[in-house]
Design a protein around this motif. Structure first.
Motif, PDB file in Angstrom:
ATOM      1  N   THR A   1     -36.342  -4.980  -4.816  1.00  0.00           N
ATOM      2  CA  THR A   1     -35.228  -5.891  -5.090  1.00  0.00           C
ATOM      3  C   THR A   1     -33.899  -5.150  -5.228  1.00  0.00           C
ATOM      4  N   ARG A   2     -33.959  -3.850  -5.467  1.00  0.00           N
ATOM      5  CA  ARG A   2     -32.736  -3.061  -5.539  1.00  0.00           C
ATOM      6  C   ARG A   2     -32.882  -1.836  -4.636  1.00  0.00           C
ATOM      7  N   VAL A   3     -31.769  -1.396  -4.082  1.00  0.00           N
ATOM      8  CA  VAL A   3     -31.845  -0.312  -3.122  1.00  0.00           C
ATOM      9  C   VAL A   3     -30.630   0.604  -3.308  1.00  0.00           C
ATOM     10  N   ALA A   4     -30.862   1.900  -3.141  1.00  0.00           N
ATOM     11  CA  ALA A   4     -29.764   2.862  -3.274  1.00  0.00           C
ATOM     12  C   ALA A   4     -29.055   2.990  -1.926  1.00  0.00           C
ATOM     13  N   VAL A   5     -27.765   2.730  -1.918  1.00  0.00           N
ATOM     14  CA  VAL A   5     -26.991   2.814  -0.681  1.00  0.00           C
ATOM     15  C   VAL A   5     -25.776   3.715  -0.900  1.00  0.00           C
ATOM     16  N   ARG A   6     -25.214   4.174   0.209  1.00  0.00           N
ATOM     17  CA  ARG A   6     -23.991   4.963   0.094  1.00  0.00           C
ATOM     18  C   ARG A   6     -22.872   4.077  -0.438  1.00  0.00           C
ATOM     19  N   SER A   7     -22.077   4.624  -1.338  1.00  0.00           N
ATOM     20  CA  SER A   7     -20.889   3.895  -1.788  1.00  0.00           C
ATOM     21  C   SER A   7     -19.950   3.776  -0.599  1.00  0.00           C
ATOM     22  N   ARG A   8     -19.186   2.702  -0.569  1.00  0.00           N
ATOM     23  CA  ARG A   8     -18.222   2.552   0.518  1.00  0.00           C
ATOM     24  C   ARG A   8     -17.181   3.672   0.431  1.00  0.00           C
ATOM     25  N   THR A   9     -16.740   4.135   1.560  1.00  0.00           N
ATOM     26  CA  THR A   9     -15.704   5.155   1.592  1.00  0.00           C
ATOM     27  C   THR A   9     -14.380   4.514   1.172  1.00  0.00           C
ATOM     28  N   THR A  10     -13.764   5.078   0.135  1.00  0.00           N
ATOM     29  CA  THR A  10     -12.500   4.517  -0.343  1.00  0.00           C
ATOM     30  C   THR A  10     -11.343   5.158   0.423  1.00  0.00           C
ATOM     31  N   VAL A  11     -10.427   4.324   0.861  1.00  0.00           N
ATOM     32  CA  VAL A  11      -9.310   4.798   1.682  1.00  0.00           C
ATOM     33  C   VAL A  11      -7.990   4.308   1.093  1.00  0.00           C
ATOM     34  N   ALA A  12      -7.180   5.243   0.623  1.00  0.00           N
ATOM     35  CA  ALA A  12      -5.845   4.872   0.127  1.00  0.00           C
ATOM     36  C   ALA A  12      -4.907   4.719   1.324  1.00  0.00           C
ATOM     37  N   ILE A  13      -4.089   3.682   1.300  1.00  0.00           N
ATOM     38  CA  ILE A  13      -3.105   3.468   2.362  1.00  0.00           C
ATOM     39  C   ILE A  13      -1.723   3.445   1.707  1.00  0.00           C
ATOM     40  N   ILE A  14      -0.893   4.402   2.090  1.00  0.00           N
ATOM     41  CA  ILE A  14       0.418   4.559   1.433  1.00  0.00           C
ATOM     42  C   ILE A  14       1.534   4.264   2.434  1.00  0.00           C
ATOM     43  N   PRO A  15       2.247   3.146   2.274  1.00  0.00           N
ATOM     44  CA  PRO A  15       3.425   2.917   3.119  1.00  0.00           C
ATOM     45  C   PRO A  15       4.601   3.696   2.527  1.00  0.00           C
ATOM     46  N   THR A  16       5.408   4.335   3.397  1.00  0.00           N
ATOM     47  CA  THR A  16       6.590   5.030   2.892  1.00  0.00           C
ATOM     48  C   THR A  16       7.837   4.552   3.619  1.00  0.00           C
ATOM     49  N   GLY A  17       8.975   4.619   2.945  1.00  0.00           N
ATOM     50  CA  GLY A  17      10.247   4.257   3.560  1.00  0.00           C
ATOM     51  C   GLY A  17      11.119   3.470   2.588  1.00  0.00           C
ATOM     52  N   THR A  18      12.334   3.944   2.377  1.00  0.00           N
ATOM     53  CA  THR A  18      13.255   3.291   1.456  1.00  0.00           C
ATOM     54  C   THR A  18      13.649   1.911   1.973  1.00  0.00           C
ATOM     55  N   GLU A  19      13.628   1.773   3.317  1.00  0.00           N
ATOM     56  CA  GLU A  19      14.082   0.533   3.925  1.00  0.00           C
ATOM     57  C   GLU A  19      13.029  -0.572   3.910  1.00  0.00           C
ATOM     58  N   LEU A  20      11.808  -0.263   3.414  1.00  0.00           N
ATOM     59  CA  LEU A  20      10.723  -1.244   3.524  1.00  0.00           C
ATOM     60  C   LEU A  20      10.918  -2.448   2.617  1.00  0.00           C
ATOM     61  N   MET A  21      10.642  -3.628   3.146  1.00  0.00           N
ATOM     62  CA  MET A  21      10.573  -4.852   2.350  1.00  0.00           C
ATOM     63  C   MET A  21       9.140  -5.354   2.442  1.00  0.00           C
ATOM     64  N   GLU A  22       8.653  -5.972   1.344  1.00  0.00           N
ATOM     65  CA  GLU A  22       7.336  -6.592   1.428  1.00  0.00           C
ATOM     66  C   GLU A  22       7.473  -7.887   2.223  1.00  0.00           C
ATOM     67  N   PRO A  23       6.457  -8.255   2.982  1.00  0.00           N
ATOM     68  CA  PRO A  23       6.528  -9.529   3.698  1.00  0.00           C
ATOM     69  C   PRO A  23       6.816 -10.659   2.712  1.00  0.00           C
TER      70      PRO A  23
END
Lengths: 637, 637
Positions: A166-188
């Motif tokens: 009923t339970r199984v050992a699996v690999r943890s998902r690979t965590t990926v940080a995504i960093i936007p850079t730029g002073t001119e950026l606006m959020e949608p």
């Protein structure tokens, strides 16, 4: 214009990938694991082989709707001499219902006639164990359900649950940080500001990472300030498995990414000979891959697909496999009825450059056959069958490349085959063992027909008392053959824990309920040899005709109490907590054509048989003799 | 054994599927919709076409790192006569920075020399608008970003956000109830009970539904009691879009499923000629598909994959598309540098039985080109280019079948092309329009080369004053051609709302900043014709050399203030809230080879042009004359 970094390198794509892979190599670490519910495990990757905790079915059970009967009590029934069974002499059962002693067979509902007062009339005798699915027919306790590094499919979930997991050992998902850079950026959705650019690349990257099975974490946009970018990168690399930093990769005044990465770690590549996507950065910080993704959307997409997806895949393991249609040669004749379209599960392997499809068990109850299958051969309704040697369409559910590095093993069953199947790909990447269990003689037949690479056998020549070699010489006259020696193993009588019936030798089998192996199985040959030696009449053994296909199936029958004794190997007895009365040592070897010895997968198999890890596991299982394992004997037949 | 339902039907698989589809047809309803954040929309399906709210880029912006300059002030600069620009005469810019009046061009950083005191030396004059990405170059406000019924990909998320869209209406996931039945069932992990069977099929089905994009809801196991099963089915069919009921489908004593379904609705099929999987039930309750899935795991798997997956797909819409490699003929010469591997986005279509790949815009900033692309042509680094007519490998990201029913349109741009692309598949299933905008002459060229099915054109013959026919006769001598008449449309001058500069006629263009269309565009031909008629010298119009590729790009330039006037169609002016000074009516038609008229997709196009829904949308847009739309004129050239 000082501080500009005008000149990027221009490294070919493949070379850039190679450099990045090499640079990451020393930082490889075992995947993080977590235990999760099986029902949530779709598309996750196992970290260890999973073994069945329960048999399936759990008990001997009805394979049809009808009545359970005592087969002995049906003797003599026929069309001319119908027999009336009294209420109490039988039990109505539906498919799946347990069949318990004293009942030992099922008669189908369609063959019954009601006789009033709860009695029924039968017109045919029932043979013992007819229409009964023996305990463990589908899954045997202790059997390997999934190897490690396996991406869990829907059918695997069903099999794991059926096997009591009923339970199984699996690999943890690979965590990926995504960093936007730029002073001119606006959020949608932000109010528009003069000169602003809507930040959308990080959201595209987020979706791409999710599609690749990773766990994306999109961080807040970072302004074009060197220290801010550096510190954000430092934190991200320490907290996540991988980092994507968006924009700031070209040669502009405020492109600080490359400089910050150089300060924090190693920039492996800055500038790749691809268009769009040239200014991509491939770096390593704190042992984690960091990819500087260019700012233009098309560049970002291609840079991610070319480098990001590869890095994610390398960290996460497991590959996506779609269904594909291939042509393969059928190794066995398949007969089908005009009454239906039939879906036959098959194993597929490359033997002598040809794709060979070997049909698996056809029972609808055999869930494990779905897990073991490499694909389906569909026999259309208007087709009565297909001859062996015919080219057929196979709907493949595994990777073709994978199959080309798979050793096709057909023959006698031993638990070490599960062990090899699990260990082999760990030590020899992409090399797999795919086993079908049909007994020693069946294996040699498959080898003759070019359907298998190896045939695991343990066949005693009754005349000489010598194992394997005499049979090979007889069946492959004039050919160059070889035996790869397996670990010699101990055969004996399996009985319930504590040996309540006091079984001491083969002679005692005449007074208990026995379960035999199928015709052609080496264990049965050994039994017959020993019985003959000791002058015991097989007809005197109740259950001599009752057949089970593997050691584990025999062990399951004994453990469940539906038989009192059976013959098999020590490791099967240990796996099921049974007692074991030794009968003799035997040689369990892998027969093959001598020409196959030079192929890479077979060389891997030989190395595996000599590997200390393998020997250690054998010691733990008990009942095997390690000396000589992996040695090659060439035989001019 | 009363109450048994021994005899199932034995209907061939395809026929069973057809019957089920037909029975479901009258119960079809529009998909339920929900509005969700774009960033959560991966793999969801749009319910309506999505149009851009913003331009991208939002402003004229630098395409390179360097300095923004006034192009007029750079005249005369050369290697021999370098020019020093004073601080203030230019502005340092990075890629993406806004370029505002009075600046109208960018000089790359690599071409500058510092001269101290903040001054720079240039050695080449800048032409107007060089290295400037005009407002809306990638995405123009009002342009269709995604059609309805489109499965959202990672790149689509990027484009939606760039186009100012943060929320999107998508189909709600199809809800699927999964009901396990059987008194003997135990939940995985429960204490073992005699005769119990571990319930695992529902969990496999749950995973399969999830893989297919549905929302599974696994209900608690139901005991084998008729009323219980019937009421559970009744509730599930009223609450969910689809129901899977596991086991209870064969002919056993307690198999109540078929009877309950017959009481609640219609059993369309019970028993299919397939093995395993025979006892499957296909039924309809409350207009919802209900599938009785057999109890044996392999039967359950095949019955679901054969019938359940099809029903789910039919309810959910949208099909899974993987990447695949195809061979196609390149329609245009592609030149590439030995400096890099290049990924060229292409449109792919079947024209005259051949797969034709047409390269799209190559700019890295053109995110919309990723959305429009059908695939990539990879030019390896060691290749200088590929000649037109060469067979190339295309990495396809759309379905090949899809492409075969796609009308390839290359030619002049009009907003009605977006409209047709959106409406066509709604009225003519699987028929699509794929448009590339290269102007009228470019379209006729593509038609000559067999790269397009149709070329939308509006080309005035200056000598006769007649549209389209004279040019066709000239370019396709001796061939059987045809024109499908589009709605006639009004051309005029687009100016800022309120017409602040008081522009009344073409003569006024000499005193304002104009933005022109590219060479070969029908609108430019019309302008030239009118200018000649009125004796106006094109050289007197500032901006005559500044080119935009579409009506909407012209409108965006005017709206943003980077130009004062441009010529285009009324619908473009309306879409962007601009004023419009009529210049003349023109005929916008679809040119094609007469032989194409008989193909199914073209017949669908003609029917679409005559369709009341299409006419209604034209009325709403304004500026089109509906009379004659869809009429066919055959031309013997």
């Amino acid at each position: 214009m000082s501080g500009r970094n005008l000149y990027l390198s221009n490294i070919p794509v493949e070379e850039a990938l190679d450099r990045f892979r090499c640079a990451l190599e020393p930082h490889k670490r075992p995947p993080r694991a977590e235990e999760i519910a099986v029902i949530d495990a779709l598309d996750r990757i196992t970290v260890a082989a999973v073994f069945a905790r329960d048999n399936s079915p759990l008990y001997d059970s009805a394979a049809m709707d009808g009545i359970a009967v005592k087969s002995a009590a049906t003797h003599g029934a026929s069309e001319t001499t119908p027999l009336t069974l009294q209420h109490g002499d039988f039990l109505p059962v539906d498919t799946g219902d347990t069949v318990r002693p004293p009942f030992d067979a099922v008669i189908m509902a369609e063959e019954l006639q009601e006789a009033g007062e709860g009695n029924v009339i039968i017109r045919q005798a029932a043979s013992p164990w007819q229409h009964v699915r023996p305990v463990g027919e589908d899954i045997v306790q202790g059997e390997m359900l999934l190897p490690s590094g396996h991406k869990v499919r829907a059918i695997d979930i069903g099999v794991l649950l059926s096997g009591g997991i009923t339970r199984v050992a699996v690999r943890s998902r690979t965590t990926v940080a995504i960093i936007p850079t730029g002073t001119e950026l606006m959020e949608p959705g932000d109010a528009r500001k003069e000169g602003g650019i809507i930040e959308s690349n990080s959201r595209m990257l987020e979706a791409l990472v999710r599609q690749g099975g990773g766990a994306p974490a999109r961080l807040a946009p970072v302004a074009d300030e060197y220290e801010l970018i550096r510190e954000t990168l430092r934190d991200a690399a320490s907290q996540f498995d991988m980092v994507l930093i968006s924009a700031g990769t070209s040669a502009g005044r405020e492109d600080y990414t490359a400089a910050a990465l150089r300060e924090l770690g190693e920039v492996v590549v800055h500038g790749v000979a691809m268009k769009p996507g040239k200014p991509v950065i491939l770096a390593i910080v704190s042992g984690k891959p960091v990819i500087g993704v260019p700012g233009y959307p098309v560049s970002a997409y291609l840079a991610y697909e070319t480098f990001g997806a590869v890095a994610l895949q390398a960290l996460s393991g497991g590959s996506e496999v779609g269904m594909s249609l291939v042509r393969a040669t059928l190794s066995r004749r398949l007969v089908s009825s005009l009454k239906h379209r039939e879906y036959v599960r098959v194993k597929v392997g490359t033997v002598g450059g040809r794709l060979i499809a070997t049909p698996l068990a056809r029972g609808a109850g055999a869930a494990m056959s779905l897990v073991r299958a490499d694909g389906f051969c569909v026999i259309e309704q208007d087709c009565e069958g297909i001859e062996a040697g015919t080219e057929v369409d196979i709907l493949l559910c595994r990777d073709l490349e994978d199959l080309e590095r798979t050793i096709v093993s057909i023959g006698s069953h031993d638990l070490i085959l599960d062990l090899i199947a699990d260990e082999l790909p760990k030590h020899f990447p992409n090399t797999r063992l795919s086993g079908t269990h049909v007994g020693s003689m069946g294996g040699l037949m498959a080898l003759q027909n070019g359907e298998a690479h190896i045939a695991p056998i343990h066949l005693l020549d009754e005349a000489s008392g010598i194992y394997n070699t005499p049979l090979l010489k007889k069946l492959f006259p004039g050919r160059q053959m070889a035996l790869i020696k397996g670990p010699a193993r101990e055969q004996g009588i399996l009985v319930q824990a504590g040996n309540p019936l006091g079984i001491k030798s083969l002679a005692d089998l005449t007074r208990v309920r026995y379960v035999n192996r199928q015709r052609g199985a080496g264990t049965r040959v050994l039994l017959d040899y020993k019985l003959k030696e000791q002058g015991i009449d097989p007809a005197a053994i109740r259950g001599y005709e009752r057949e089970a296909a593997t050691h584990m199936a025999v062990a399951a029958a004994v453990q469940s109490g539906s038989a009192d004794a059976g013959m098999g190997i020590l490791s099967a007895a240990s796996a099921m907590g049974l007692d074991f009365i030794p009968v003799g040592k035997e040689e369990y070897d892998f027969a093959l054509l001598a020409e196959s010895l030079e192929t890479e997968p077979i060389r891997a198999l030989i190395a595996m048989l000599k590997h200390p890890v393998f020997h250690q596991k054998l010691e733990e299982m008990g009942g095997y003799q390690i000396v000589g394992s992996g040695e090659v004997v060439r035989i001019d037949c």
